[in-house]
Design a protein around this motif. Structure first.
Motif, mmCIF file in Angstrom:
data_model
loop_
_atom_site.group_PDB
_atom_site.id
_atom_site.type_symbol
_atom_site.label_atom_id
_atom_site.label_comp_id
_atom_site.label_asym_id
_atom_site.label_seq_id
_atom_site.Cartn_x
_atom_site.Cartn_y
_atom_site.Cartn_z
ATOM 1 N N THR A 12 -15.559 -6.440 0.828
ATOM 2 C CA THR A 12 -15.776 -6.768 -0.569
ATOM 3 C C THR A 12 -15.205 -8.147 -0.858
ATOM 4 O O THR A 12 -14.389 -8.654 -0.097
ATOM 5 N N PRO A 13 -15.565 -8.747 -1.976
ATOM 6 C CA PRO A 13 -14.986 -10.037 -2.342
ATOM 7 C C PRO A 13 -13.460 -9.965 -2.500
ATOM 8 O O PRO A 13 -12.771 -10.958 -2.387
ATOM 9 N N ALA A 14 -12.924 -8.751 -2.740
ATOM 10 C CA ALA A 14 -11.481 -8.584 -2.898
ATOM 11 C C ALA A 14 -10.754 -8.549 -1.567
ATOM 12 O O ALA A 14 -9.534 -8.485 -1.528
ATOM 13 N N GLY A 15 -11.505 -8.583 -0.476
ATOM 14 C CA GLY A 15 -10.887 -8.603 0.843
ATOM 15 C C GLY A 15 -10.624 -7.233 1.426
ATOM 16 O O GLY A 15 -9.934 -7.102 2.421
ATOM 17 N N THR A 16 -11.194 -6.171 0.830
ATOM 18 C CA THR A 16 -11.031 -4.848 1.401
ATOM 19 C C THR A 16 -12.252 -4.527 2.237
ATOM 20 O O THR A 16 -13.346 -5.029 1.978
ATOM 21 N N CYS A 17 -12.049 -3.710 3.238
ATOM 22 C CA CYS A 17 -13.152 -3.341 4.117
ATOM 23 C C CYS A 17 -13.283 -1.833 4.200
ATOM 24 O O CYS A 17 -12.340 -1.102 3.986
ATOM 25 N N GLY A 18 -14.462 -1.391 4.537
ATOM 26 C CA GLY A 18 -14.703 0.028 4.724
ATOM 27 C C GLY A 18 -15.950 0.215 5.543
ATOM 28 O O GLY A 18 -16.717 -0.708 5.761
ATOM 29 N N THR A 19 -16.155 1.427 6.002
ATOM 30 C CA THR A 19 -17.340 1.707 6.787
ATOM 31 C C THR A 19 -18.514 2.080 5.905
ATOM 32 O O THR A 19 -19.606 2.265 6.382
ATOM 33 N N GLY A 20 -18.282 2.187 4.592
ATOM 34 C CA GLY A 20 -19.333 2.563 3.662
ATOM 35 C C GLY A 20 -20.062 1.375 3.087
ATOM 36 O O GLY A 20 -20.440 1.390 1.926
ATOM 37 N N GLY A 21 -20.281 0.332 3.856
ATOM 38 C CA GLY A 21 -20.919 -0.874 3.379
ATOM 39 C C GLY A 21 -22.325 -0.668 2.858
ATOM 40 O O GLY A 21 -22.801 -1.442 2.059
ATOM 41 N N GLN A 22 -23.001 0.396 3.273
ATOM 42 C CA GLN A 22 -24.364 0.630 2.828
ATOM 43 C C GLN A 22 -24.449 0.798 1.321
ATOM 44 O O GLN A 22 -25.402 0.375 0.712
ATOM 45 N N ALA A 23 -23.450 1.415 0.715
ATOM 46 C CA ALA A 23 -23.492 1.608 -0.732
ATOM 47 C C ALA A 23 -23.587 0.260 -1.439
ATOM 48 O O ALA A 23 -24.328 0.109 -2.387
ATOM 49 N N ASP A 24 -22.852 -0.733 -0.954
ATOM 50 C CA ASP A 24 -22.904 -2.059 -1.558
ATOM 51 C C ASP A 24 -24.266 -2.703 -1.354
ATOM 52 O O ASP A 24 -24.789 -3.344 -2.251
ATOM 53 N N VAL A 25 -24.852 -2.526 -0.169
ATOM 54 C CA VAL A 25 -26.144 -3.113 0.134
ATOM 55 C C VAL A 25 -27.220 -2.477 -0.729
ATOM 56 O O VAL A 25 -28.159 -3.126 -1.155
ATOM 57 N N GLN A 26 -27.065 -1.198 -1.061
ATOM 58 C CA GLN A 26 -28.081 -0.480 -1.828
ATOM 59 C C GLN A 26 -27.857 -0.593 -3.333
ATOM 60 O O GLN A 26 -28.426 0.149 -4.095
ATOM 61 N N GLY A 27 -27.014 -1.491 -3.783
ATOM 62 C CA GLY A 27 -26.872 -1.725 -5.201
ATOM 63 C C GLY A 27 -25.599 -1.182 -5.823
ATOM 64 O O GLY A 27 -25.515 -1.115 -7.029
ATOM 65 N N GLY A 28 -24.633 -0.799 -5.022
ATOM 66 C CA GLY A 28 -23.362 -0.352 -5.579
ATOM 67 C C GLY A 28 -22.635 -1.511 -6.241
ATOM 68 O O GLY A 28 -22.866 -2.670 -5.942
ATOM 69 N N VAL A 29 -21.777 -1.176 -7.190
ATOM 70 C CA VAL A 29 -21.005 -2.171 -7.914
ATOM 71 C C VAL A 29 -19.539 -1.995 -7.544
ATOM 72 O O VAL A 29 -19.008 -0.892 -7.635
ATOM 73 N N THR A 30 -18.876 -3.063 -7.124
ATOM 74 C CA THR A 30 -17.461 -3.019 -6.786
ATOM 75 C C THR A 30 -16.679 -3.783 -7.846
ATOM 76 O O THR A 30 -16.995 -4.929 -8.153
ATOM 77 N N THR A 31 -15.667 -3.111 -8.411
ATOM 78 C CA THR A 31 -14.820 -3.706 -9.442
ATOM 79 C C THR A 31 -13.375 -3.530 -9.020
ATOM 80 O O THR A 31 -12.988 -2.453 -8.557
ATOM 81 N N VAL A 32 -12.571 -4.586 -9.173
ATOM 82 C CA VAL A 32 -11.160 -4.528 -8.797
ATOM 83 C C VAL A 32 -10.322 -4.591 -10.071
ATOM 84 O O VAL A 32 -10.535 -5.461 -10.921
ATOM 85 N N TYR A 33 -9.393 -3.658 -10.177
ATOM 86 C CA TYR A 33 -8.510 -3.569 -11.343
ATOM 87 C C TYR A 33 -7.066 -3.780 -10.909
ATOM 88 O O TYR A 33 -6.691 -3.464 -9.785
ATOM 89 N N LYS A 34 -6.251 -4.280 -11.825
ATOM 90 C CA LYS A 34 -4.813 -4.422 -11.618
ATOM 91 C C LYS A 34 -4.143 -3.272 -12.361
ATOM 92 O O LYS A 34 -4.398 -3.060 -13.547
ATOM 93 N N VAL A 35 -3.286 -2.519 -11.638
ATOM 94 C CA VAL A 35 -2.580 -1.383 -12.210
ATOM 95 C C VAL A 35 -1.087 -1.595 -12.009
ATOM 96 O O VAL A 35 -0.644 -1.984 -10.927
ATOM 97 N N THR A 36 -0.309 -1.350 -13.051
ATOM 98 C CA THR A 36 1.137 -1.504 -12.942
ATOM 99 C C THR A 36 1.788 -0.140 -12.745
ATOM 100 O O THR A 36 1.292 0.876 -13.225
ATOM 101 N N GLY A 37 2.895 -0.153 -12.017
ATOM 102 C CA GLY A 37 3.689 1.050 -11.819
ATOM 103 C C GLY A 37 3.511 1.750 -10.491
ATOM 104 O O GLY A 37 4.261 2.676 -10.181
ATOM 105 N N MET A 38 2.530 1.344 -9.687
ATOM 106 C CA MET A 38 2.342 1.975 -8.375
ATOM 107 C C MET A 38 3.438 1.506 -7.425
ATOM 108 O O MET A 38 3.690 0.301 -7.324
ATOM 109 N N THR A 39 4.069 2.459 -6.732
ATOM 110 C CA THR A 39 5.116 2.090 -5.778
ATOM 111 C C THR A 39 4.975 2.742 -4.417
ATOM 112 O O THR A 39 5.684 2.361 -3.489
#
Length: 97
Positions: A12-39
């Motif tokens: 993805t443009p965010a630099g994450t990888c996965g084996t499910g790349g087909q979903a992106d090729v078939q029109g999936g939408v990838t959105t990256v969010y910032k979340v506070t408090g995860m440790t």
């Protein structure tokens, strides 16, 4: 010797990888969010579980070290639905990364 690779990437443009790349090729939408408090991994799991329950979400990857949550869905997500899911997990959505 140069090795040629497939031009379709699962990254993805965010630099994450996965084996499910087909979903992106078939029109999936990838959105990256910032979340506070995860440790820790428990935090990642709690957020992933709640966000995965949003209709249309096909995958979620939460990373405590960066505070980023990468969501792949079949269409555009309602940011307020994501905010509510993150809140339900006990964390705060800071916005899109």
């Amino acid at each position: 010797m140069t090795t040629q690779t497939n031009s379709t990437s699962c990254c993805t443009p965010a630099g994450t990888c996965g084996t499910g790349g087909q979903a992106d090729v078939q029109g999936g939408v990838t959105t990256v969010y910032k979340v506070t408090g995860m440790t820790c991994g428990h935090c990642e799991g709690a957020i992933s579980q709640e966000v995965s329950a949003i209709p249309g979400v096909t995958s979620v990857k939460a990373v405590a070290a960066t505070g980023l949550v990468t969501v792949t869905s079949t269409g555009a997500l309602d940011d307020e639905a994501v905010r509510a899911a993150v809140d339900e997990a006990g964390y705060e959505l800071a916005g899109r990364a």
